[in-house]
Design an enzyme around this catalytic site. Structure first.
Site, PDB file in Angstrom:
ATOM      1  N   CYS A   1       0.836  -1.199   0.000  1.00  0.00           N
ATOM      2  CA  CYS A   1       0.000   0.000   0.000  1.00  0.00           C
ATOM      3  C   CYS A   1       0.878   1.259   0.000  1.00  0.00           C
ATOM      4  O   CYS A   1       1.737   1.433   0.867  1.00  0.00           O
ATOM      5  CB  CYS A   1      -0.906  -0.014   1.225  1.00  0.00           C
ATOM      6  SG  CYS A   1      -1.777   1.528   1.487  1.00  0.00           S
TER       7      CYS A   1
ATOM      8  N   CYS B   1       0.620   3.273   3.238  1.00  0.00           N
ATOM      9  CA  CYS B   1       1.328   2.609   4.339  1.00  0.00           C
ATOM     10  C   CYS B   1       2.835   2.844   4.206  1.00  0.00           C
ATOM     11  O   CYS B   1       3.532   3.021   5.212  1.00  0.00           O
ATOM     12  CB  CYS B   1       1.003   1.117   4.375  1.00  0.00           C
ATOM     13  SG  CYS B   1      -0.621   0.739   5.090  1.00  0.00           S
TER      14      CYS B   1
ATOM     15  N   ASP C   1      -0.625  16.644  -0.948  1.00  0.00           N
ATOM     16  CA  ASP C   1      -0.839  15.828  -2.141  1.00  0.00           C
ATOM     17  C   ASP C   1       0.240  16.150  -3.177  1.00  0.00           C
ATOM     18  O   ASP C   1       0.590  17.314  -3.399  1.00  0.00           O
ATOM     19  CB  ASP C   1      -2.232  16.090  -2.722  1.00  0.00           C
ATOM     20  CG  ASP C   1      -2.672  15.009  -3.689  1.00  0.00           C
ATOM     21  OD1 ASP C   1      -3.583  14.243  -3.339  1.00  0.00           O
ATOM     22  OD2 ASP C   1      -2.088  14.927  -4.795  1.00  0.00           O
TER      23      ASP C   1
ATOM     24  N   ASN D   1     -12.781   9.964  -1.856  1.00  0.00           N
ATOM     25  CA  ASN D   1     -13.205   9.154  -2.994  1.00  0.00           C
ATOM     26  C   ASN D   1     -13.253   7.703  -2.559  1.00  0.00           C
ATOM     27  O   ASN D   1     -12.316   7.202  -1.936  1.00  0.00           O
ATOM     28  CB  ASN D   1     -12.229   9.325  -4.161  1.00  0.00           C
ATOM     29  CG  ASN D   1     -12.259  10.729  -4.719  1.00  0.00           C
ATOM     30  OD1 ASN D   1     -13.327  11.308  -4.899  1.00  0.00           O
ATOM     31  ND2 ASN D   1     -11.092  11.296  -4.972  1.00  0.00           N
TER      32      ASN D   1
ATOM     33  N   HIS E   1      -6.282   3.137   0.505  1.00  0.00           N
ATOM     34  CA  HIS E   1      -6.041   3.378   1.939  1.00  0.00           C
ATOM     35  C   HIS E   1      -6.845   4.631   2.248  1.00  0.00           C
ATOM     36  O   HIS E   1      -6.615   5.678   1.630  1.00  0.00           O
ATOM     37  CB  HIS E   1      -4.542   3.566   2.192  1.00  0.00           C
ATOM     38  CG  HIS E   1      -4.160   3.804   3.632  1.00  0.00           C
ATOM     39  ND1 HIS E   1      -3.203   3.046   4.302  1.00  0.00           N
ATOM     40  CD2 HIS E   1      -4.581   4.723   4.523  1.00  0.00           C
ATOM     41  CE1 HIS E   1      -3.067   3.484   5.539  1.00  0.00           C
ATOM     42  NE2 HIS E   1      -3.885   4.522   5.706  1.00  0.00           N
TER      43      HIS E   1
ATOM     44  N   HIS F   1      -8.456   7.950   2.867  1.00  0.00           N
ATOM     45  CA  HIS F   1      -7.833   9.276   2.956  1.00  0.00           C
ATOM     46  C   HIS F   1      -8.872  10.347   2.716  1.00  0.00           C
ATOM     47  O   HIS F   1      -9.827  10.167   1.952  1.00  0.00           O
ATOM     48  CB  HIS F   1      -6.672   9.423   1.970  1.00  0.00           C
ATOM     49  CG  HIS F   1      -6.990   9.070   0.548  1.00  0.00           C
ATOM     50  ND1 HIS F   1      -7.071   7.772   0.112  1.00  0.00           N
ATOM     51  CD2 HIS F   1      -7.244   9.846  -0.540  1.00  0.00           C
ATOM     52  CE1 HIS F   1      -7.351   7.756  -1.188  1.00  0.00           C
ATOM     53  NE2 HIS F   1      -7.479   9.002  -1.606  1.00  0.00           N
TER      54      HIS F   1
ATOM     55  N   HIS G   1      -9.152  14.150   1.415  1.00  0.00           N
ATOM     56  CA  HIS G   1      -8.535  15.299   0.758  1.00  0.00           C
ATOM     57  C   HIS G   1      -9.064  16.555   1.444  1.00  0.00           C
ATOM     58  O   HIS G   1     -10.272  16.679   1.675  1.00  0.00           O
ATOM     59  CB  HIS G   1      -8.966  15.386  -0.709  1.00  0.00           C
ATOM     60  CG  HIS G   1      -8.547  14.246  -1.572  1.00  0.00           C
ATOM     61  ND1 HIS G   1      -7.480  14.322  -2.441  1.00  0.00           N
ATOM     62  CD2 HIS G   1      -9.064  12.994  -1.733  1.00  0.00           C
ATOM     63  CE1 HIS G   1      -7.364  13.172  -3.111  1.00  0.00           C
ATOM     64  NE2 HIS G   1      -8.317  12.353  -2.700  1.00  0.00           N
TER      65      HIS G   1
HETATM   66  P1  5GP Z   1      -7.616   9.316  -4.699  1.00  0.00           P
HETATM   67  O1  5GP Z   1      -7.493   9.480  -6.177  1.00  0.00           O
HETATM   68  O2  5GP Z   1      -7.399   7.878  -4.294  1.00  0.00           O
HETATM   69  O3  5GP Z   1      -8.813   9.928  -4.077  1.00  0.00           O
HETATM   70  O4  5GP Z   1      -6.424  10.168  -4.080  1.00  0.00           O
HETATM   71  C1  5GP Z   1      -5.118   9.734  -4.076  1.00  0.00           C
HETATM   72  C2  5GP Z   1      -4.273  10.978  -4.032  1.00  0.00           C
HETATM   73  O5  5GP Z   1      -2.956  10.600  -3.688  1.00  0.00           O
HETATM   74  C3  5GP Z   1      -4.181  11.713  -5.374  1.00  0.00           C
HETATM   75  O6  5GP Z   1      -4.688  13.036  -5.225  1.00  0.00           O
HETATM   76  C4  5GP Z   1      -2.691  11.692  -5.706  1.00  0.00           C
HETATM   77  O7  5GP Z   1      -2.231  12.903  -6.269  1.00  0.00           O
HETATM   78  C5  5GP Z   1      -2.060  11.430  -4.345  1.00  0.00           C
HETATM   79  N1  5GP Z   1      -0.809  10.722  -4.420  1.00  0.00           N
HETATM   80  C6  5GP Z   1      -0.531   9.611  -5.182  1.00  0.00           C
HETATM   81  N2  5GP Z   1       0.731   9.213  -4.972  1.00  0.00           N
HETATM   82  C7  5GP Z   1       1.277  10.077  -4.068  1.00  0.00           C
HETATM   83  C8  5GP Z   1       2.566  10.174  -3.467  1.00  0.00           C
HETATM   84  O8  5GP Z   1       3.479   9.379  -3.695  1.00  0.00           O
HETATM   85  N3  5GP Z   1       2.757  11.193  -2.585  1.00  0.00           N
HETATM   86  C9  5GP Z   1       1.769  12.086  -2.295  1.00  0.00           C
HETATM   87  N4  5GP Z   1       2.080  13.064  -1.425  1.00  0.00           N
HETATM   88  N5  5GP Z   1       0.547  12.026  -2.835  1.00  0.00           N
HETATM   89  C10 5GP Z   1       0.300  11.029  -3.727  1.00  0.00           C
HETATM   90 ZN    ZN Z   2      -2.345   1.290   3.669  1.00  0.00          ZN
END
Ligand code: 5GP
Ligand code: ZN
Length: 112
Positions: free
Chosen positions: A4, A7, A30, A86, A97, A99, A101
């Site tokens: 993950c 993680c 982000d 999301n 995992h 989260h 935003h």
């Molecule tokens: P999701 O699309 O699952 O709602 O959000 C995942 C978020 O994680 C995205 O906005 C993406 O830009 C962010 N993200 C993905 N990989 C990384 C990373 O390695 N570091 C950081 N700081 N953010 C990440």
């Molecule tokens: Zn995780």
């Protein structure tokens, strides 16, 4: 969870720009911000998504929301913000995992 991404950010294996950390949660910026301020708040416990919140693990969600207001201030948000989680494919969840935003720093549009 070995595979993950978040993680690995929690363990430090993958670096991140941290905003806040304690024994239960981590807040970090982000990597692809969609607003002038965009950070993520995650539980250190691996929970897959909102869909996996149950009576055993839900306390952490209240804890995260208790912290978000102060973290938004510390990140420089002065005029309101949006909290988004999301969940699943149609919502575009890309990291499995839980989260939250937190986005702000400009007037946000509203479109699904
Ligand atoms: P999701 O699309 O699952 O709602 O959000 C995942 C978020 O994680 C995205 O906005 C993406 O830009 C962010 N993200 C993905 N990989 C990384 C990373 O390695 N570091 C950081 N700081 N953010 C990440
Ligand atoms: Zn995780």
């Amino acid at each position: 969870m070995a595979d993950c991404l978040f993680c690995k950010i929690i363990s430090g294996e993958i670096p991140s720009k941290k905003l806040y950390e304690d024994d239960k949660i981590l807040a970090f910026y982000d990597i692809s911000p969609i607003a002038p301020v965009h950070f993520l708040v995650i539980p250190k416990e691996h929970i897959q998504s909102v869909d996996a919140i149950d009576e055993k693990n839900s306390e952490i969600v209240a804890y995260i929301f208790q912290k978000i207001g102060q973290l938004a201030k510390e990140a420089g948000i002065e005029n309101g913000y949006r909290v988004i989680s999301n969940c699943g494919a149609d919502a575009g969840q890309s990291v499995l995992h839980l989260h939250f935003h937190v986005i702000g720093g400009k007037e946000l549009s509203w479109q699904a």
